[in-house]
Design a protein around this motif. Structure first.
Motif, short mmCIF file in Angstrom:
data_model
loop_
_atom_site.label_atom_id
_atom_site.label_comp_id
_atom_site.label_asym_id
_atom_site.label_seq_id
_atom_site.Cartn_x
_atom_site.Cartn_y
_atom_site.Cartn_z
N ASN A 99 0.74 -0.84 -0.10
CA ASN A 99 0.50 -0.02 0.10
C ASN A 99 0.57 1.23 -0.31
O ASN A 99 0.75 2.21 -0.65
N ALA A 100 2.08 1.17 0.98
CA ALA A 100 3.05 1.85 0.70
C ALA A 100 3.62 2.36 -0.49
O ALA A 100 3.75 3.37 -0.97
N SER A 102 2.56 1.68 -3.27
CA SER A 102 1.95 1.93 -4.49
C SER A 102 1.32 3.27 -5.08
O SER A 102 0.91 3.42 -5.47
N ARG A 103 2.08 3.93 -3.31
CA ARG A 103 1.13 5.31 -3.29
C ARG A 103 2.65 6.50 -3.70
O ARG A 103 1.60 7.86 -4.03
N LYS A 105 5.64 7.79 -6.41
CA LYS A 105 5.79 7.72 -7.78
C LYS A 105 6.81 6.75 -8.43
O LYS A 105 7.67 5.83 -7.87
N ALA A 109 8.83 4.36 -6.95
CA ALA A 109 8.19 2.60 -6.59
C ALA A 109 9.00 1.40 -7.20
O ALA A 109 8.67 0.43 -6.69
N TYR A 181 1.45 -5.60 -4.77
CA TYR A 181 1.62 -4.25 -5.10
C TYR A 181 0.68 -4.10 -6.62
O TYR A 181 -0.19 -3.45 -7.28
N ARG A 185 -1.90 -0.94 -7.82
CA ARG A 185 -1.65 0.00 -8.45
C ARG A 185 -2.59 -0.05 -9.45
O ARG A 185 -2.90 1.35 -10.18
N ARG A 189 -7.72 5.64 -8.62
CA ARG A 189 -7.81 6.38 -7.14
C ARG A 189 -8.61 7.95 -7.96
O ARG A 189 -9.14 8.03 -6.47
N ARG A 202 -11.98 8.37 6.02
CA ARG A 202 -11.07 7.93 5.72
C ARG A 202 -11.13 5.99 6.06
O ARG A 202 -11.18 5.35 4.62
N TYR A 210 -12.32 0.68 -1.17
CA TYR A 210 -10.70 0.23 -1.06
C TYR A 210 -10.96 -1.05 -1.10
O TYR A 210 -10.28 -2.00 -2.14
#
Length: 298
Positions: A99-100, A102-103, A105, A109, A181, A185, A189, A202, A210
């Protein structure tokens, strides 16, 4: 009556081309088929026949009854429990990491994924000994905890179930991160941003939008970690104790120490059936996830 001579019409060019391609395809596939028959099909059926043979060569189910009773059954339950724990922890840490990443760039990444995947190419034996050095009584982990005056330090982190789960989780983590991942991706979003613009919090966005979108990936990653852990040998054998004997270790003991090939063959067939059942579940979950994505897209 005059005899009539009939000549057979020539085959269409397309049919001739298709038949030639078929023969060429069969010819090219023949070495692969022979390879699979010799190295995969024959050993599997040989193991199956061996597990059904008695000492005098007669048919028997004794070895399966022995594999599903007493100490052998306890080993099977231990294998299932440790594999389930490994899958659970792999999902938790893999979800956080994926998750980290995939956020990030794309460039960062890719670099992060390289850091996750590269250790996987190091020998499992080397990585296992690395964990033994880290988790030992005088290892880095216990020395750090002792230096911080943590109550109870140094802890027993090796030759128990905790040590086995730590080791196997580290081995399965790259697979989990790779699968999650790829799924994360692919999440749009804009759906999350649209939900946030409509006032959703959230927690609501995560729970209602999500998580359902990545759920098939979570199920596939968990099942894959579970399947791979079922037959894992090196890490449980080196980092576990007598109570953490898994089925792969038991098979090795029956072959090398007890010369009990029939019992080991029965254990192997049971392990194979468990693996096939897990693979069928992965296929089912993947098909359900694909159908859900098609329905949401339509």
């Amino acid at each position: 009556m005059a005899a009539t001579l009939t000549t057979k019409a020539p085959a269409p060019p397309r049919k001739l081309l298709a038949s030639r391609r078929t023969r060429a395809g069969v010819l090219y596939a023949l070495p692969v088929v022979v390879y699979l028959l010799v190295l995969f099909v024959y050993p599997i059926f040989s193991t199956l026949f061996l597990s059904l043979k008695n000492a005098n060569g007669s048919f028997t189910l004794h070895w399966y009854a022995d594999a599903l009773t007493g100490v052998n059954l306890s080993v099977l339950f231990t294998t299932l429990r440790i594999s389930a724990e490994t899958a659970l922890f792999s999902l938790v840490f893999g979800f956080i990491l994926a998750n980290a990443i995939s956020r990030l760039k794309p460039l960062w990444a890719a670099l992060a994924m390289l850091i996750v995947v590269v250790p996987h190419f190091i020998s499992a034996l080397v990585r296992t000994y690395g964990w033994i050095i880290l988790l030992g009584d005088k290892g880095l982990v216990n020395e750090t905890l002792t230096g911080l005056r943590v109550p109870g330090a140094p802890f027993q982190l090796l030759y128990n179930e905790l040590g086995v789960v730590i080791g196997t989780t580290s081995m399965m983590l790259p697979y989990t991160v790779l699968l999650l991942y790829g799924v994360m991706r692919g999440v749009d979003r804009r759906l999350l941003a649209a939900a946030a613009s409509m006032g959703a919090g959230r927690v609501t966005i995560f729970r209602r939008i999500y998580l359902p979108m990545v759920a098939p990936g979570l199920a596939s990653a968990g099942l894959l970690s579970f399947i791979l852990s079922l037959g894992y040998y090196i890490t449980p054998a080196l980092m576990g104790g007598p109570k953490q004997t898994m089925i792969a270790t038991l098979i090795n003991q029956q072959v090398t120490k007890e010369n009990q090939w029939n019992g080991a063959a029965a254990q192997g067939v049971i392990l194979l059936l468990l693996t096939l059942a897990g693979l069928l579940l992965v296929k089912l979950v993947s098909s359900l996830g694909a159908s859900r994505r098609k329905r949401s897209a339509s």
